[in-house]
Design a protein around this motif. Structure first.
Motif, PDB file in Angstrom:
ATOM      1  N   TYR A  73      10.505  21.053  16.618  1.00 25.80           N
ATOM      2  CA  TYR A  73      10.088  20.001  17.543  1.00 25.80           C
ATOM      3  C   TYR A  73      10.938  18.773  17.251  1.00 25.80           C
ATOM      4  CZ  TYR A  73       6.334  23.342  17.644  1.00 25.80           C
ATOM      5  OH  TYR A  73       5.635  24.518  17.744  1.00 25.80           O
ATOM      6  N   THR A  74      11.612  18.282  18.289  1.00 30.10           N
ATOM      7  CA  THR A  74      12.510  17.146  18.119  1.00 30.10           C
ATOM      8  C   THR A  74      11.968  15.956  18.903  1.00 30.10           C
ATOM      9  OG1 THR A  74      14.347  18.701  17.938  1.00 30.10           O
ATOM     10  CG2 THR A  74      14.907  16.382  18.285  1.00 30.10           C
ATOM     11  N   HIS A  75      11.927  14.819  18.231  1.00 29.34           N
ATOM     12  CA  HIS A  75      11.382  13.591  18.802  1.00 29.34           C
ATOM     13  C   HIS A  75      12.458  12.510  18.741  1.00 29.34           C
ATOM     14  CE1 HIS A  75       7.538  15.625  17.873  1.00 29.34           C
ATOM     15  NE2 HIS A  75       8.123  15.897  16.727  1.00 29.34           N
ATOM     16  N   TYR A  76      12.520  11.688  19.777  1.00 33.18           N
ATOM     17  CA  TYR A  76      13.468  10.577  19.819  1.00 33.18           C
ATOM     18  C   TYR A  76      12.676   9.282  19.952  1.00 33.18           C
ATOM     19  CZ  TYR A  76      16.912  14.216  20.492  1.00 33.18           C
ATOM     20  OH  TYR A  76      17.698  15.337  20.321  1.00 33.18           O
ATOM     21  N   VAL A  77      12.783   8.435  18.940  1.00 29.80           N
ATOM     22  CA  VAL A  77      12.024   7.190  18.891  1.00 29.80           C
ATOM     23  C   VAL A  77      12.994   6.026  18.779  1.00 29.80           C
ATOM     24  CG1 VAL A  77      10.219   5.911  17.682  1.00 29.80           C
ATOM     25  CG2 VAL A  77      10.151   8.414  17.696  1.00 29.80           C
ATOM     26  N   ARG A  78      12.836   5.036  19.666  1.00 31.29           N
ATOM     27  CA  ARG A  78      13.701   3.846  19.643  1.00 31.29           C
ATOM     28  C   ARG A  78      12.936   2.670  19.075  1.00 31.29           C
ATOM     29  NH1 ARG A  78      15.054  -0.503  23.165  1.00 31.29           N
ATOM     30  NH2 ARG A  78      13.551   0.214  24.715  1.00 31.29           N
ATOM     31  N   LYS A  79      13.602   1.914  18.192  1.00 27.73           N
ATOM     32  CA  LYS A  79      13.013   0.695  17.650  1.00 27.73           C
ATOM     33  C   LYS A  79      13.244  -0.413  18.674  1.00 27.73           C
ATOM     34  CE  LYS A  79      12.811  -2.200  13.562  1.00 27.73           C
ATOM     35  NZ  LYS A  79      13.172  -2.274  12.142  1.00 27.73           N
TER      36      LYS A  79
END
Length: 81
Positions: A73-79
């Motif tokens: 499972y791949t997640h992309y989170v932006r600060k």
């Protein structure tokens, strides 16, 4: 979703179970600059809801995408701040 996202950093939490993917994601995000994107790679299926829930309730982060693969499972989170 599955858009082409360029990650600044990759965090490998494969083999980690709840709550560690979220805990380590938070720690990694804290070390990034605003607008950096963290790619989180996990094997815990619960990370899909856990990271989404964390991002929804946390100021300063935005969940850009989640991709469910074969046991990964791949997640992309932006600060954001």
């Amino acid at each position: 979703m599955s858009v082409d996202i360029s990650a600044t950093e990759t965090l490998d939490v494969k083999g980690e179970n709840c709550p560690m993917p979220v805990v380590k994601t938070k720690q990694a995000i804290d070390d990034l600059a605003v607008d950096d994107v963290l790619e989180v790679v996990a094997t815990d299926s619960g990370s899909m809801s856990d990271i989404a829930g964390w991002a929804d309730t946390t100021n300063g982060v935005e969940l850009l995408d989640q991709v469910e693969g074969d046991d990964v499972y791949t997640h992309y989170v932006r600060k954001t701040e």
